[in-house]
Design a protein around this motif. Structure first.
Motif, mmCIF file in Angstrom:
data_model
loop_
_atom_site.group_PDB
_atom_site.id
_atom_site.type_symbol
_atom_site.label_atom_id
_atom_site.label_comp_id
_atom_site.label_asym_id
_atom_site.label_seq_id
_atom_site.Cartn_x
_atom_site.Cartn_y
_atom_site.Cartn_z
ATOM 1 N N ALA A 125 149.062 121.989 0.575
ATOM 2 C CA ALA A 125 149.938 122.521 -0.472
ATOM 3 C C ALA A 125 151.380 122.643 0.006
ATOM 4 O O ALA A 125 152.315 122.216 -0.678
ATOM 5 N N ALA A 126 151.563 123.222 1.204
ATOM 6 C CA ALA A 126 152.912 123.502 1.677
ATOM 7 C C ALA A 126 153.666 122.220 2.030
ATOM 8 O O ALA A 126 154.882 122.245 2.170
ATOM 9 N N CYS A 127 152.931 121.114 2.205
ATOM 10 C CA CYS A 127 153.541 119.857 2.656
ATOM 11 C C CYS A 127 153.632 118.825 1.545
ATOM 12 O O CYS A 127 154.109 117.712 1.775
ATOM 13 N N LYS A 128 153.131 119.113 0.346
ATOM 14 C CA LYS A 128 152.912 118.009 -0.598
ATOM 15 C C LYS A 128 154.202 117.323 -1.029
ATOM 16 O O LYS A 128 154.217 116.093 -1.147
ATOM 17 N N GLU A 129 155.284 118.083 -1.213
ATOM 18 C CA GLU A 129 156.543 117.431 -1.613
ATOM 19 C C GLU A 129 157.020 116.493 -0.503
ATOM 20 O O GLU A 129 157.373 115.343 -0.751
ATOM 21 N N THR A 130 157.028 117.029 0.738
ATOM 22 C CA THR A 130 157.455 116.240 1.899
ATOM 23 C C THR A 130 156.588 114.998 2.050
ATOM 24 O O THR A 130 157.090 113.898 2.282
ATOM 25 N N ASP A 131 155.273 115.182 1.951
ATOM 26 C CA ASP A 131 154.344 114.069 2.156
ATOM 27 C C ASP A 131 154.558 112.964 1.124
ATOM 28 O O ASP A 131 154.646 111.786 1.471
ATOM 29 N N PHE A 132 154.603 113.367 -0.141
ATOM 30 C CA PHE A 132 154.692 112.352 -1.196
ATOM 31 C C PHE A 132 156.058 111.659 -1.148
ATOM 32 O O PHE A 132 156.153 110.448 -1.354
ATOM 33 N N ASP A 133 157.125 112.421 -0.827
ATOM 34 C CA ASP A 133 158.444 111.807 -0.644
ATOM 35 C C ASP A 133 158.407 110.789 0.498
ATOM 36 O O ASP A 133 158.954 109.693 0.398
ATOM 37 N N HIS A 134 157.765 111.204 1.599
ATOM 38 C CA HIS A 134 157.661 110.345 2.781
ATOM 39 C C HIS A 134 156.927 109.048 2.440
ATOM 40 O O HIS A 134 157.372 107.953 2.800
ATOM 41 N N ILE A 135 155.823 109.172 1.727
ATOM 42 C CA ILE A 135 155.020 107.990 1.375
ATOM 43 C C ILE A 135 155.837 107.052 0.488
ATOM 44 O O ILE A 135 155.895 105.844 0.725
#
Lengths: 382, 125
Positions: A125-135
């Motif tokens: 949850a805490a990483c989802k924005e970062t993760d999806f942006d990164h992908i």
């Protein structure tokens, strides 16, 4: 004055949590139940004895689709997706160029016809924005990412999980550990809900994670909670269960300053990937696999009764600093304090005597093998 | 005749003459949840008002118990370390933490009585 709760997002089960007496706290931008009236200790023990239902809808769900989805995703993680069978789940990590962990995630290769070019992702949850942006930034030209913001995610965990879920999703009890499939959840009264089942979890027990359309989630949750074996479980017990199971919490036990090898997660690095490289930080990670690391994640068993919490300093027997605890607390099932953390590799052998600085005093402890509570995942009968 | 006083940190103090018994309140144990570890001070330990006196830990978190007044410890509750859940079950009875002398009775004047504490808790929640 602004109400801090007003800025928090809620999951589709928010009203249910409140009606069940959940103690709501802010977590990763969401209002989430840390415990119910049963309390953390009993919730933890109940999950290991029967079955616990967790709302993990705050986690990020998405799919990526593309002609070269496997190759594209493999360029971001050290896991082998080519060798992942249809309908199977792989635990992996998104990596920085320095081999640090951006997040840990579950990657599923869907089994259903027509899904050959898709991967289903579940991230923290805490990483989802970062993760999806990164992908999107890294492989957005090769795959299309679709977030499932409208889907809820429930986890049903414990030795009774399979027999309970089988009452509503026939056949789920035969699913292999770390497999996934589409299924129908038959609500009492005849209505069917389309769900995606994963035989996985974060407790060390057998169990499932169930991805559900948000507007159907409360009906599914209420149906499961009406079963005699099932109790609602909050984030407090979720944390003590995963700690006893030796599982990493992103942001505490792993982050961008730790590589999978340092995190004692070398098993997630695929054999073919070790030979071929081609993932971020590959040179460093392969070097670490061959020559070892300066620090490594281990289990830590305090000798006495006092729990040692995250950021507790770890000393060797003569008082030299050799590391730090990253997760620590009380393990209700082992009925003792439990911890994990990073120590200099020379002190990583189970049985090594160490000391922990708790409230200014040195306390004896020992490096131990993880997990504290044995994993009881489902094994397919052969 | 004893009098009961409370701190803003949710300790209770039962005063009998020049000695006091100290514990944490029903509200505090409810906030902490399942208590799994307690450390009580040794006899003779000097305490200053507001200073750390004992430790209480739930599954999730560690907290300090503060001395409500200055004095020295006359007895720690030896039963608690082996049965920390006593604090959940009977926080203002068998779950007491320690007994202490009172150096300066005037320090008691800054503590709340039951009615003031009840209002303090109601306002806080």
């Amino acid at each position: 004055m602004a109400d801090p709760a007003a800025d928090l997002k809620t999951t589709p089960l928010n009203a249910l949590h409140i009606s069940l007496g959940g103690k709501m706290v802010p977590f990763a931008g969401y209002s989430m139940p840390v415990q119910y009236p049963m309390g953390v200790l009993k919730e933890h023990l109940h999950t290991r004895a029967q079955a616990g239902l967790f709302d993990v809808s705050h986690m990020g769900q998405a799919e990526i689709i593309g002609d070269d989805v496997i190759g594209a995703m493999e360029s971001l993680i050290p896991g082998d997706l080519q060798g992942l069978g249809a309908g199977r789940i792989r635990y992996s990590t998104l990596l920085t160029e320095a081999g640090g962990i951006i997040d840990d995630l579950m990657i599923t290769k869907p089994a259903e016809a027509g899904a050959e070019k898709k991967l289903f992702l579940i991230v923290n949850a805490a990483c989802k924005e970062t993760d999806f942006d990164h992908i999107v930034r890294r492989i957005g030209g090769r795959v299309k990412l679709t977030r499932f913001e409208d889907r809820a995610l429930l986890a049903l965990q414990g030795p009774s999980a399979a027999s309970v879920l089988a009452r509503f999703a026939a056949g789920c009890e035969a699913m292999a550990f770390m497999s996934s499939r589409l299924a129908t959840f038959a609500l009492p009264g005849g209505k069917n809900v389309d769900v995606r089942l994963f035989r996985s979890g974060y407790t060390g027990e057998d169990g499932y994670e169930i991805s559900i359309p948000g507007d159907q989630a409360e009906a599914v949750a209420k149906t499961l909670l009406a079963q005699a074996e099932v109790q609602p479980i909050g984030l407090g017990a979720r944390d003590s269960l995963r700690l006893e199971a030796g599982l990493c919490l992103y942001g505490s036990d792993i982050d961008t300053t730790t590589t999978p090898v340092e995190a004692n997660l070398s098993w997630i690095i695929g054999k073919r990937r070790k030979l071929e490289g081609g993932f971020p930080g590959a040179a460093k990670i392969i070097e670490q696999l061959n020559t070892g690391t300066q620090k490594i994640r281990v289990g830590i068993q305090p000798t006495g009764k006092a729990p040692a919490r995250a950021h507790t300093e770890v000393l060797d027997e003569v008082g030299k600093t050799i590391g730090e605890i990253t997760s620590g607390g009380f393990g209700p099932s082992v009925n003792k304090p439990v911890a994990m953390g990073y120590v200099d590799a020379a002190f990583a052998t189970p049985g090594t005597k160490i000391q922990l600085v708790v409230r200014g005093q040195s306390m004896p402890a020992e490096v131990v093998a993880l997990p504290f509570a044995p994993h009881r995942y489902f094994k397919t009968k052969s | 005749m004893s009098q009961l006083r409370f701190t803003k940190d949710h300790e209770w103090v039962r005063v009998e003459g020049t000695t006091a018994t100290v514990g944490i309140t029903e509200f505090a144990q409810g906030q902490l949840g399942d208590i799994v570890f307690v450390e009580v001070p040794a006899k003779g330990k000097a305490l200053s008002a507001g200073g750390e006196a004992a430790v209480v830990e739930s599954v999730k978190a560690a907290s300090e118990v503060y001395a409500p007044v200055s004095g020295s410890v006359t007895e720690g509750n030896a039963a608690l370390p082996d049965a920390p859940d006593t604090v959940n079950k009977d926080p203002q009875g068998a779950g007491w933490f320690f007994k202490m002398t009172i150096n300066n009775p005037a320090e008691l004047d800054s503590l709340m009585d039951q009615a003031a504490y009840d209002k303090f808790v109601a306002d806080a929640s």
